[in-house]
Design an enzyme around this catalytic site. Sequence first.
Site, PDB file in Angstrom:
ATOM      1  N   HIS A 185      53.022  -2.913  41.383  1.00 50.59           N
ATOM      2  CA  HIS A 185      53.077  -1.291  42.021  1.00 50.59           C
ATOM      3  C   HIS A 185      54.733  -1.349  42.439  1.00 50.59           C
ATOM      4  CE1 HIS A 185      53.134   2.100  44.394  1.00 50.59           C
ATOM      5  NE2 HIS A 185      51.864   2.239  44.054  1.00 50.59           N
ATOM      6  N   HIS A 231      49.971  -5.851  42.994  1.00 46.65           N
ATOM      7  CA  HIS A 231      49.140  -4.699  43.654  1.00 46.65           C
ATOM      8  C   HIS A 231      47.693  -4.760  42.885  1.00 46.65           C
ATOM      9  CE1 HIS A 231      48.097  -0.897  45.580  1.00 46.65           C
ATOM     10  NE2 HIS A 231      47.804  -0.402  44.347  1.00 46.65           N
ATOM     11  N   ARG A 283      46.877   0.233  35.126  1.00 44.79           N
ATOM     12  CA  ARG A 283      45.864   1.160  35.951  1.00 44.79           C
ATOM     13  C   ARG A 283      46.641   2.450  36.279  1.00 44.79           C
ATOM     14  NH1 ARG A 283      44.385   2.594  41.191  1.00 44.79           N
ATOM     15  NH2 ARG A 283      45.597   0.575  42.046  1.00 44.79           N
ATOM     16  N   GLU A 299      52.135   5.871  46.104  1.00 49.51           N
ATOM     17  CA  GLU A 299      52.703   6.816  45.088  1.00 49.51           C
ATOM     18  C   GLU A 299      52.713   8.287  45.294  1.00 49.51           C
ATOM     19  OE1 GLU A 299      51.480   5.104  41.434  1.00 49.51           O
ATOM     20  OE2 GLU A 299      51.315   7.235  40.541  1.00 49.51           O
ATOM     21  N   ARG A 333      52.925   3.210  36.198  1.00 49.27           N
ATOM     22  CA  ARG A 333      53.606   2.126  37.437  1.00 49.27           C
ATOM     23  C   ARG A 333      54.326   1.064  36.716  1.00 49.27           C
ATOM     24  NH1 ARG A 333      48.399   1.777  41.467  1.00 49.27           N
ATOM     25  NH2 ARG A 333      48.668   3.880  42.516  1.00 49.27           N
ATOM     26  N   GLN A 345      49.346  -5.602  37.738  1.00 45.29           N
ATOM     27  CA  GLN A 345      50.066  -4.450  37.788  1.00 45.29           C
ATOM     28  C   GLN A 345      50.935  -4.762  39.178  1.00 45.29           C
ATOM     29  OE1 GLN A 345      48.439  -0.626  39.711  1.00 45.29           O
ATOM     30  NE2 GLN A 345      49.185  -0.100  37.590  1.00 45.29           N
ATOM     31  N   LEU A 382      52.584  -1.654  50.803  1.00 44.58           N
ATOM     32  CA  LEU A 382      52.372  -0.450  49.797  1.00 44.58           C
ATOM     33  C   LEU A 382      53.301   0.832  50.410  1.00 44.58           C
ATOM     34  CD1 LEU A 382      51.572   0.217  47.050  1.00 44.58           C
ATOM     35  CD2 LEU A 382      49.630   1.183  48.097  1.00 44.58           C
ATOM     36  N   PHE A 424      49.878  12.598  40.847  1.00 44.94           N
ATOM     37  CA  PHE A 424      50.064  11.243  40.629  1.00 44.94           C
ATOM     38  C   PHE A 424      50.651  10.708  39.484  1.00 44.94           C
ATOM     39  CE2 PHE A 424      48.312   7.346  43.329  1.00 44.94           C
ATOM     40  CZ  PHE A 424      48.805   7.954  44.451  1.00 44.94           C
TER      41      PHE A 424
END
Lengths: 600, 247
Positions: A236, A375, A410, A253, A309, A234, A250, A121
């Site tokens: 995304h 996000h 994050r 990822e 991100r 954040q 979404l 990730f």
Amino acid sequence: MDNYEVCEHDVIVIGAGGAGLRAAIEASKEGVSVGLVCKSLLGKAHTVMAEGGVAAALAYADDRDNWQIHFRDTMRGGKMLNNWRMAQLHAQEAPDRVKELEEWGALFDRLPDGRISQRNFGGHRYPRLAHVGDRTGLEMIRTLQNHGIHQGIQVYMECTIVELLKEGDRIAGAIGYWRETGVFVVFRAKAVVLCTGGIGKAFRVTSNSWEYTGDGQALAYRAGADLIDMEFVQFHPTGMIWPPSVQGILVTEGVRGDGGILQNSKGERFMFNYIPEMFAAETADTEEEAARWLKGDKHARRPPDLLTRDVVARAIRSEVRAGRGSPHGGAFLNVYSQLPAEVIRKRLPSMYHQFKKLGDVDITSQPMEVGPTAHYVMGGIRVNPDTQESTVQGLFAAGEAAAGLHGANRLGGNSLSDLLVFGKRAGEYAAKYAKDRSSGPRIDEGQVREAQQTALAPFEGNGTENPYTLLRDLQTVMEEGAGIVRNKADLEQGLENLKKLVARHRDVKVEGSRHFNPGWHYAVDLRNLMTVSQAVALCALNREESRGGHTREDHPDSVTKWEQVNSVVRLRNGEMQLEHARRPDMPDELKALLTLPEGA
Amino acid sequence: MAGTLTVRIRRSDGSGAAATPPGPPRFDTFRVEPEPKMNVLDVVAKIQATQDPSLAFRYSCRAGMCGTCSMRVNGKNRWTCRTQVEKLGTDLLVIEPLPHYPVIRDLAVDMAPFVESMRLVIPQFVPAEPGKATFAKIGSGSRERREIDPHIECITCGNCYGECSLVETNKAYLGPAALNRAFTLIADSRDGAARARLELVNGHDGVWGCHTQFNCTEVCPLGISPTRAIQKLKRKELLHALTPHLR
């Protein structure tokens, strides 16, 4: 005064996502009486949508991993603004929390040798995310929920909490109403744990569901607690952008973790042009090296598609602005040229069905069109890193509602582990706190009456504002004023517009009865959403630098002095006050971990 | 694109789950301009936001992961967020609440009977070896997991419960989702409560209540076949009953 029911518990937990369930389980284990209150049906909290996995340095998929490197990745991903103690506890305790889930019946995907499989990730040095296909959240929620109910936790579904109640400086419980009947209910409790999630509904394009209206942050704020780092939202990088009805939903990822690549309209893998200095040493700089990494070459560095991100979201935005976007204004995410169709269907089943059903796109033979979507909020309720207690006695918080672990940005996968590690801690310390108090708190009728009046105001008077229109206008104000890229003038204008919206909200009018009245529910939620939106814009205006999820085009660089500073917001004398507080100093042994040589 | 949509929505007065009004249902008719690839959830949300703010329904994730937006659309229970209007092949939408549940108001139903059915089958994992420090090593391709995996994805949306004609005739029948859940645990060698569960789901309110009409299988938006799980449970019930005599 309106009638109300009374429920009594030692601890009440508000919010039944991963953090709330985990907190309730732990508090119940401590032997106290626990009530779990949630706004929607049990099991439908946002955690259920978590796709990619839970980050934990189990070191099964790569034996070079350990908590120290997870700590380092989390701090670097958070651009060093994280609360170091939370980042340390999180990295150390996440593996045990994941294994514990299996003792309670969860079953993560397996490596060929039967141990838990882990996927790559963004921002994680090694494959670290334990997962169940791309439906990890469902398995977690189901496991926690069934385990929790079995322990005898009392669940109160479809109940909206409108205010926290206090006795002097301490928490005394909360007041809410049943969404089904509109009847009020007072929860008398020695300790309250807020696990209400984030604020995504402040933005029009968001991956978040309707529940995400900043309830916990706003409740804590009105009860006098500090919020920190609210400017860090954040976006995304990969949300769906077409068709319009699914905009923002979404795209995990995990698509990139499993090899998916980002391309612009010219077919170029543009992420190679956006590698920040900080990550240059550990990021592949040729397609050839990226391809070797995907094949499992341990000497190859990670592809730039897996940068953090904030970096990827800004890169997509830049490509679109430069005229190299996809037809609907995003980037192409291509996994079909990287993996065989059957592997895509096995590892990314939800994504396969999501695109097939909603967009008529077959991701095993066509690219996805993706773009940034609101996000997650890194900021939230300021907590003690060990106990998760807020700055108000007896008020605890965990998960997205709390702040500190993620700093300015994050890492994917660190949210599910956050829920488990700090949900457990919040439940444990809330129970201990409750056990130390011999007598139950006293409920102040004046506070109850005031909360009822505020909640019922939309039924009174001759207001003309429609809650749905107000929500849409608020989202526009936030996207224009405090969105993915910000500047002084837009933020000032945004704050002005927010003031006007708050005034309009006083004129909100709801028709009909209190019986399952969605217009009323929105009107109540909007009050919280406006408060957190003001906090975001105020903190963003005053942080004159760019860092992680906070990008200022008029202050494009990160500034060292700001690295030492958290933005703190609190309610004093009826006003929102902002203070810049010095971040706690990190011990030398942790500092040393941040400069670990590559491959150490 | 098709022309203006005609949307007939079944309403109820909102006097509560306990007081679902008797008599013929009331339908209100709305007209909605379609948008590209609009789904049914967008249609009801648009009506709520622009025509009737009191229209009651639930939804949460918009992405087919929570199941709360389930409604009966043109005679079939569906996740409205995953139902594209174009694919229904008509510009007349008839939207009703899920059947077999008490109606709270309009399209929002009381899920209590379904939640209760799930609770009755011991839905929680009961470790066969409690306190075991290490987790089970299980190959991802093992036979056991291949048997369980097609049934594990259930998100408890309750569409099957609302489609099952046996639920309609016997309110005590556990229904497809609860039995499906029981199967995933009974078939899991790590779990220690298989016998207790087999006894709970025996009888006509349990597996033997299923008449294999496949309504649940046809309606499941995830393609799960509770019917198949129930047939497997019937076989396990027989083995369980015969085992003492086979020794």
